[in-house]
Design an enzyme around this catalytic site. Structure first.
Site, PDB file in Angstrom:
ATOM      1  N   LYS A 192      13.045 -61.980   1.039  1.00  0.00           N
ATOM      2  CA  LYS A 192      12.831 -63.355   1.507  1.00  0.00           C
ATOM      3  C   LYS A 192      14.064 -63.912   2.212  1.00  0.00           C
ATOM      4  O   LYS A 192      13.947 -64.503   3.268  1.00  0.00           O
ATOM      5  CB  LYS A 192      12.477 -64.288   0.335  1.00  0.00           C
ATOM      6  CG  LYS A 192      11.113 -64.058  -0.274  1.00  0.00           C
ATOM      7  CD  LYS A 192      10.707 -65.216  -1.178  1.00  0.00           C
ATOM      8  CE  LYS A 192      11.683 -65.483  -2.306  1.00  0.00           C
ATOM      9  NZ  LYS A 192      11.807 -64.384  -3.280  1.00  0.00           N
ATOM     10  N   ARG A 205       8.592 -72.544  -7.202  1.00  0.00           N
ATOM     11  CA  ARG A 205       8.551 -71.374  -8.074  1.00  0.00           C
ATOM     12  C   ARG A 205       7.599 -71.573  -9.250  1.00  0.00           C
ATOM     13  O   ARG A 205       7.379 -70.635 -10.014  1.00  0.00           O
ATOM     14  CB  ARG A 205       9.936 -71.131  -8.687  1.00  0.00           C
ATOM     15  CG  ARG A 205      10.974 -70.468  -7.795  1.00  0.00           C
ATOM     16  CD  ARG A 205      11.025 -68.988  -8.030  1.00  0.00           C
ATOM     17  NE  ARG A 205      12.273 -68.289  -8.202  1.00  0.00           N
ATOM     18  CZ  ARG A 205      13.277 -68.180  -7.358  1.00  0.00           C
ATOM     19  NH1 ARG A 205      13.288 -68.837  -6.253  1.00  0.00           N
ATOM     20  NH2 ARG A 205      14.295 -67.418  -7.640  1.00  0.00           N
ATOM     21  N   ARG A 229      22.008 -54.135  -4.499  1.00  0.00           N
ATOM     22  CA  ARG A 229      22.452 -55.147  -3.542  1.00  0.00           C
ATOM     23  C   ARG A 229      23.904 -55.580  -3.819  1.00  0.00           C
ATOM     24  O   ARG A 229      24.275 -55.797  -4.965  1.00  0.00           O
ATOM     25  CB  ARG A 229      21.521 -56.362  -3.661  1.00  0.00           C
ATOM     26  CG  ARG A 229      21.864 -57.496  -2.740  1.00  0.00           C
ATOM     27  CD  ARG A 229      20.693 -58.398  -2.544  1.00  0.00           C
ATOM     28  NE  ARG A 229      20.425 -59.257  -3.708  1.00  0.00           N
ATOM     29  CZ  ARG A 229      19.493 -60.191  -3.706  1.00  0.00           C
ATOM     30  NH1 ARG A 229      18.722 -60.373  -2.654  1.00  0.00           N
ATOM     31  NH2 ARG A 229      19.299 -60.938  -4.782  1.00  0.00           N
ATOM     32  N   ARG A 254      25.696 -59.851  -7.480  1.00  0.00           N
ATOM     33  CA  ARG A 254      25.306 -61.122  -8.087  1.00  0.00           C
ATOM     34  C   ARG A 254      25.077 -60.889  -9.574  1.00  0.00           C
ATOM     35  O   ARG A 254      24.510 -59.884  -9.965  1.00  0.00           O
ATOM     36  CB  ARG A 254      23.987 -61.612  -7.445  1.00  0.00           C
ATOM     37  CG  ARG A 254      24.215 -62.432  -6.197  1.00  0.00           C
ATOM     38  CD  ARG A 254      22.926 -62.729  -5.479  1.00  0.00           C
ATOM     39  NE  ARG A 254      21.867 -63.267  -6.333  1.00  0.00           N
ATOM     40  CZ  ARG A 254      20.680 -63.686  -5.861  1.00  0.00           C
ATOM     41  NH1 ARG A 254      20.433 -63.625  -4.554  1.00  0.00           N
ATOM     42  NH2 ARG A 254      19.755 -64.152  -6.671  1.00  0.00           N
TER      43      ARG A 254
END
Ligand code: AMP
Length: 219
Positions: A13, A88, A127, A160
């Protein structure tokens, strides 16, 4: 154009949102990015949000709704926006609907990026984000030339906190129970469109743009 981007964490996204916002000339509003900026700046909102984010849980609806309400009231968002990571939950979607009715600014389309869950885990745990410029790398799919160092600005690459595997699994569970019901919510309103988020980012962008062109012209 007013667009919502829906899809599980790791569907791409964030990456797609940047391209779509640019193509259609609307601001990219990511609640995750706004929250992370608050965490970085040590604001009281950031301090409150961090414990939910680190656990892979959702930040309470009233906090998020207030944040989005003020963001979409800013001048750059009056003619349109792309929402990424919001809503959400069904209460968030209902609150957004009420805000937009009040402003006579209806949504045009909700674009869902679909991707299998095991692919999501693979994508997210690999990531790495540059602390300097925000560029996103992937240890397997798009590794930096030098381990841990950004190719563009030389900044340090970090993971993250919420991309650790156990947190990713929790985020997926939260997505299934709290966010997936939104697909029905928007389908009932005739707003839901689907794009398979597999293939290269360029291929996904081309499919997304083809759908979105039916709702508004690229700038
Ligand atoms: P994201 O970058 O969109 O994956 O968001 C990262 C984290 O921020 C999520 O796992 C949540 O803890 C929090 N967050 C972002 N957007 C929302 C939202 N709309 N509602 C509740 N929590 C959110």
């Amino acid at each position: 154009m007013r667009i919502i981007l829906l899809g599980p964490p790791g569907a791409g996204k964030g990456t797609q949102a940047v391209g779509i916002a640019e193509t259609f000339g609307v601001p990219h509003i990511s609640t995750g990015d706004i929250l992370r900026a608050n965490v970085r700046d040590g604001t009281s909102l950031g301090v409150e949000a961090k414990r939910f984010m680190d656990a892979g849980d959702l930040v309470p609806d009233e906090v998020i709704i207030g944040m989005v309400d003020s963001r979409i009231a800013e001048p750059d968002a009056v003619a349109g926006f792309l929402l990424d990571g919001f809503p959400r939950t069904v209460p968030q979607a209902e609150a957004l609907e009420a805000l937009l009715v009040e402003r006579e600014a209806p949504l045009d389309v909700v674009l869902r990026l679909s991707v299998p869950h095991d692919e999501v885990v693979r994508r997210l745990t690999g990531r790495r984000t540059c602390d300097g410029c925000g560029r996103i790398f992937h240890l397997v799919a798009d590794p930096p030339a030098t381990d841990g160092v950004c190719d563009d600005c030389g900044g340090a690459l970090t993971q993250r906190d919420d991309d650790r595997e156990e947190v990713v699994r929790r985020r997926l569970e939260v997505y299934t129970t709290q966010t997936e019901p939104l697909e029905h919510f928007y389908w009932e309103r005739g707003l839901l469109r689907d794009v398979e988020a597999v293939g290269t980012p360029e291929e996904v962008a081309a499919s997304a743009t083809a759908v979105l062109r039916q709702y508004g012209a690229p700038r």
